[in-house]
Design a protein around this motif. Structure first.
Motif, PDB file in Angstrom:
ATOM      1  N   TYR A 326      40.066  33.182 -13.703  1.00  0.00           N
ATOM      2  CA  TYR A 326      38.673  32.783 -13.588  1.00  0.00           C
ATOM      3  C   TYR A 326      37.895  33.220 -14.828  1.00  0.00           C
ATOM      4  CZ  TYR A 326      39.244  31.583  -8.648  1.00  0.00           C
ATOM      5  OH  TYR A 326      39.634  31.000  -7.470  1.00  0.00           O
ATOM      6  N   LEU A 327      36.984  32.378 -15.259  1.00  0.00           N
ATOM      7  CA  LEU A 327      36.129  32.710 -16.392  1.00  0.00           C
ATOM      8  C   LEU A 327      35.124  33.789 -15.986  1.00  0.00           C
ATOM      9  CD1 LEU A 327      35.628  29.056 -17.671  1.00  0.00           C
ATOM     10  CD2 LEU A 327      36.968  30.857 -18.778  1.00  0.00           C
ATOM     11  N   PRO A 328      34.619  34.566 -16.950  1.00  0.00           N
ATOM     12  CA  PRO A 328      33.791  35.736 -16.619  1.00  0.00           C
ATOM     13  C   PRO A 328      32.495  35.434 -15.862  1.00  0.00           C
ATOM     14  CG  PRO A 328      34.568  35.850 -18.887  1.00  0.00           C
ATOM     15  CD  PRO A 328      34.930  34.493 -18.384  1.00  0.00           C
ATOM     16  N   HIS A 329      31.984  34.205 -15.987  1.00  0.00           N
ATOM     17  CA  HIS A 329      30.720  33.891 -15.330  1.00  0.00           C
ATOM     18  C   HIS A 329      30.906  33.465 -13.871  1.00  0.00           C
ATOM     19  CE1 HIS A 329      32.200  29.927 -16.526  1.00  0.00           C
ATOM     20  NE2 HIS A 329      31.441  29.422 -15.573  1.00  0.00           N
ATOM     21  N   VAL A 330      32.141  33.302 -13.413  1.00  0.00           N
ATOM     22  CA  VAL A 330      32.406  32.832 -12.042  1.00  0.00           C
ATOM     23  C   VAL A 330      32.418  34.025 -11.090  1.00  0.00           C
ATOM     24  CG1 VAL A 330      34.027  31.647 -10.522  1.00  0.00           C
ATOM     25  CG2 VAL A 330      33.741  30.868 -12.892  1.00  0.00           C
ATOM     26  N   LEU A 331      31.589  33.958 -10.054  1.00  0.00           N
ATOM     27  CA  LEU A 331      31.512  35.020  -9.047  1.00  0.00           C
ATOM     28  C   LEU A 331      32.344  34.703  -7.808  1.00  0.00           C
ATOM     29  CD1 LEU A 331      27.672  35.772  -9.081  1.00  0.00           C
ATOM     30  CD2 LEU A 331      29.491  37.214 -10.019  1.00  0.00           C
ATOM     31  N   LEU A 332      32.316  33.454  -7.384  1.00  0.00           N
ATOM     32  CA  LEU A 332      32.887  33.097  -6.080  1.00  0.00           C
ATOM     33  C   LEU A 332      33.505  31.720  -6.164  1.00  0.00           C
ATOM     34  CD1 LEU A 332      33.016  33.549  -2.895  1.00  0.00           C
ATOM     35  CD2 LEU A 332      30.868  32.256  -2.821  1.00  0.00           C
ATOM     36  N   ASP A 333      34.662  31.570  -5.538  1.00  0.00           N
ATOM     37  CA  ASP A 333      35.314  30.270  -5.394  1.00  0.00           C
ATOM     38  C   ASP A 333      35.721  30.161  -3.932  1.00  0.00           C
ATOM     39  OD1 ASP A 333      36.657  27.902  -5.665  1.00  0.00           O
ATOM     40  OD2 ASP A 333      38.302  28.699  -6.887  1.00  0.00           O
ATOM     41  N   LEU A 334      34.993  29.354  -3.159  1.00  0.00           N
ATOM     42  CA  LEU A 334      35.148  29.301  -1.709  1.00  0.00           C
ATOM     43  C   LEU A 334      35.462  27.878  -1.271  1.00  0.00           C
ATOM     44  CD1 LEU A 334      34.683  31.555   0.530  1.00  0.00           C
ATOM     45  CD2 LEU A 334      32.570  30.327   1.032  1.00  0.00           C
ATOM     46  N   ASP A 335      36.467  27.723  -0.423  1.00  0.00           N
ATOM     47  CA  ASP A 335      36.917  26.425   0.072  1.00  0.00           C
ATOM     48  C   ASP A 335      36.669  26.412   1.583  1.00  0.00           C
ATOM     49  OD1 ASP A 335      38.482  24.343   1.135  1.00  0.00           O
ATOM     50  OD2 ASP A 335      40.106  24.628  -0.300  1.00  0.00           O
ATOM     51  N   TYR A 336      35.808  25.501   2.059  1.00  0.00           N
ATOM     52  CA  TYR A 336      35.452  25.516   3.481  1.00  0.00           C
ATOM     53  C   TYR A 336      35.212  24.105   4.006  1.00  0.00           C
ATOM     54  CZ  TYR A 336      30.457  24.851   2.274  1.00  0.00           C
ATOM     55  OH  TYR A 336      29.251  24.352   1.818  1.00  0.00           O
ATOM     56  N   TRP A 337      35.283  23.993   5.337  1.00  0.00           N
ATOM     57  CA  TRP A 337      34.931  22.761   6.049  1.00  0.00           C
ATOM     58  C   TRP A 337      33.563  22.930   6.709  1.00  0.00           C
ATOM     59  CZ3 TRP A 337      37.403  18.124   6.167  1.00  0.00           C
ATOM     60  CH2 TRP A 337      38.759  18.057   5.906  1.00  0.00           C
ATOM     61  N   ALA A 338      32.742  21.876   6.683  1.00  0.00           N
ATOM     62  CA  ALA A 338      31.464  21.873   7.389  1.00  0.00           C
ATOM     63  C   ALA A 338      31.318  20.569   8.162  1.00  0.00           C
ATOM     64  CB  ALA A 338      30.303  22.036   6.408  1.00  0.00           C
ATOM     65  N   LEU A 339      30.495  20.603   9.199  1.00  0.00           N
ATOM     66  CA  LEU A 339      30.237  19.413  10.005  1.00  0.00           C
ATOM     67  C   LEU A 339      28.992  18.696   9.484  1.00  0.00           C
ATOM     68  CD1 LEU A 339      30.907  20.821  13.586  1.00  0.00           C
ATOM     69  CD2 LEU A 339      32.502  19.670  12.029  1.00  0.00           C
ATOM     70  N   MET A 340      29.074  17.362   9.424  1.00  0.00           N
ATOM     71  CA  MET A 340      28.007  16.547   8.830  1.00  0.00           C
ATOM     72  C   MET A 340      27.898  15.241   9.606  1.00  0.00           C
ATOM     73  SD  MET A 340      27.849  15.111   4.879  1.00  0.00           S
ATOM     74  CE  MET A 340      27.251  16.625   4.127  1.00  0.00           C
ATOM     75  N   PRO A 341      26.693  14.688   9.747  1.00  0.00           N
ATOM     76  CA  PRO A 341      26.557  13.387  10.431  1.00  0.00           C
ATOM     77  C   PRO A 341      27.225  12.264   9.638  1.00  0.00           C
ATOM     78  CG  PRO A 341      24.460  14.068   9.468  1.00  0.00           C
ATOM     79  CD  PRO A 341      25.380  15.245   9.370  1.00  0.00           C
ATOM     80  N   VAL A 342      27.882  11.353  10.371  1.00  0.00           N
ATOM     81  CA  VAL A 342      28.559  10.221   9.716  1.00  0.00           C
ATOM     82  C   VAL A 342      27.562   9.100   9.482  1.00  0.00           C
ATOM     83  CG1 VAL A 342      30.769  10.839  10.696  1.00  0.00           C
ATOM     84  CG2 VAL A 342      29.291   9.238  11.930  1.00  0.00           C
TER      85      VAL A 342
END
Length: 342
Positions: A326-342
């Protein structure tokens, strides 16, 4: 015999060991107000009982990350009090909403151990489950932590590294009972974008930034009863700085993602994540998201969107260097699912 708790060290863990964490915590409506004071969180489902009722729920549940922080905080005195670093997450699933008045507690099972080559520390893998007052699971996730050894001469345990799924399958996502986005009010939610308006590979710059304050991050971390020394004790690090709790960065980035993802209402799975670089008071956090996948659910009007959420600080572009780090400016790398209206 000392009555104080020095925490677990690497040699104290055994694969199969189950730890019941103190202290159960009853959450109240004030939790929401404090959370929205600490972060610019504006997702409508977690802000309005009326909006939530119009979406088929009895009322507005507490923010999904409130549940995560509370369940996580319970584990710190047993899992990460003597940690060098929190290394990653996998197989996270939100299993039921948390409502004001619920009482949460945590249990962790040790599912893997690996001593580092330096003999001074090792990696501990735990599967943590958050349960409510009815012993119903509300959240489950795996994390792995690098933990110091107390006795450098203690023999290395048999190495066990669990095989973890790279993602939570869309079919394994839990949609809260009754959730219905058929009559979803996009005006009140704040943006017109529905699931079909997003494309895999699309990158969304969330534009805004928030400078992290020393007092706010310590108040937040106390709120979750997280006792990790590096967040409070300025003498615990050689540089004299308090390390910002990684969950504080997660919540800040998630809140910033409202601008562009206002309709990604509920986090339902955590596929993976890394705290790439340390964050300190004075850093200004910004965020961007990449759309990784889109899926249907069986709930009326409800779809799922898989997102990579990246938090950054200071100047710099990109995610990783040529060496894969990771490059020095990157704090967080998060992979997630969310629910959204179709």
């Amino acid at each position: 015999m000392s009555k104080t708790n020095a925490g677990y060290f690497f040699e104290d863990y055994r694969v199969g060991q189950v730890i019941r964490h103190a202290v159960p915590r009853t959450v109240a409506e004030g939790e929401r107000a404090l959370y929205h004071m600490l972060y610019p969180a504006r997702h409508a489902l977690y802000s309005s009982d009326v909006f939530a009722a119009d979406c088929g729920l009895e009322s507005s549940p507490l923010d999904d990350l409130i549940a995560f922080h509370i369940v996580f905080g319970k584990t710190v005195p047993d899992v990460s009090l003597n940690a060098v670093a929190n290394l990653g997450y996998a197989e996270g699933r939100w299993l039921a909403p948390v409502w004001p008045g619920d009482t949460l507690r945590s249990e962790s099972e040790v599912i893997g151990l690996k001593q580092n080559s330096n003999g001074k520390s090792g990696v501990v893998y735990v599967r943590t489950t958050g349960l409510n007052q009815n012993d119903e699971p509300v959240l489950s996730y795996v994390r792995w932590v690098m933990v110091r050894k107390r006795d450098l001469d203690a023999p290395a345990p048999e190495m066990v590294v669990p095989e973890l799924a790279k993602t939570v399958a869309a079919g394994d996502l839990t949609v809260p009972g009754g959730l219905d986005f058929t009559d979803y009010d996009f005006d009140l939610a704040g943006e017109p974008h529905r699931l079909g308006d997003y494309r895999v590979g699309e990158v969304i710059d969330h534009v805004d930034g928030v400078t992290i304050e020393e007092a706010e991050h310590m108040m937040a971390t106390r709120l979750w009863q997280n006792t990790a020394k590096v967040h409070f004790d300025a003498t615990h690090r050689e540089d004299g700085k308090r390390l910002i709790y990684g969950g504080h960065v997660i919540s800040m980035a998630r809140a910033l993602s409202f601008n562009g993802l206002a309709n990604a209402q509920m986090i339902v799975a955590l596929n993976g994540g890394a705290h790439a670089n340390p964050c300190f008071a004075g850093d200004t956090v910004r965020a961007w998201s990449e759309v990784l996948d889109i899926a249907e659910t069986d709930a009326p009007g409800v779809g799922a969107i898989r997102l990579r959420l990246v938090a950054t600080k200071g100047a710099g572009e990109g995610l990783r260097g040529e060496d894969g780090k990771y490059l020095p400016h990157v704090l967080l790398d998060l992979d997630y699912w969310a629910l959204m209206p179709v």
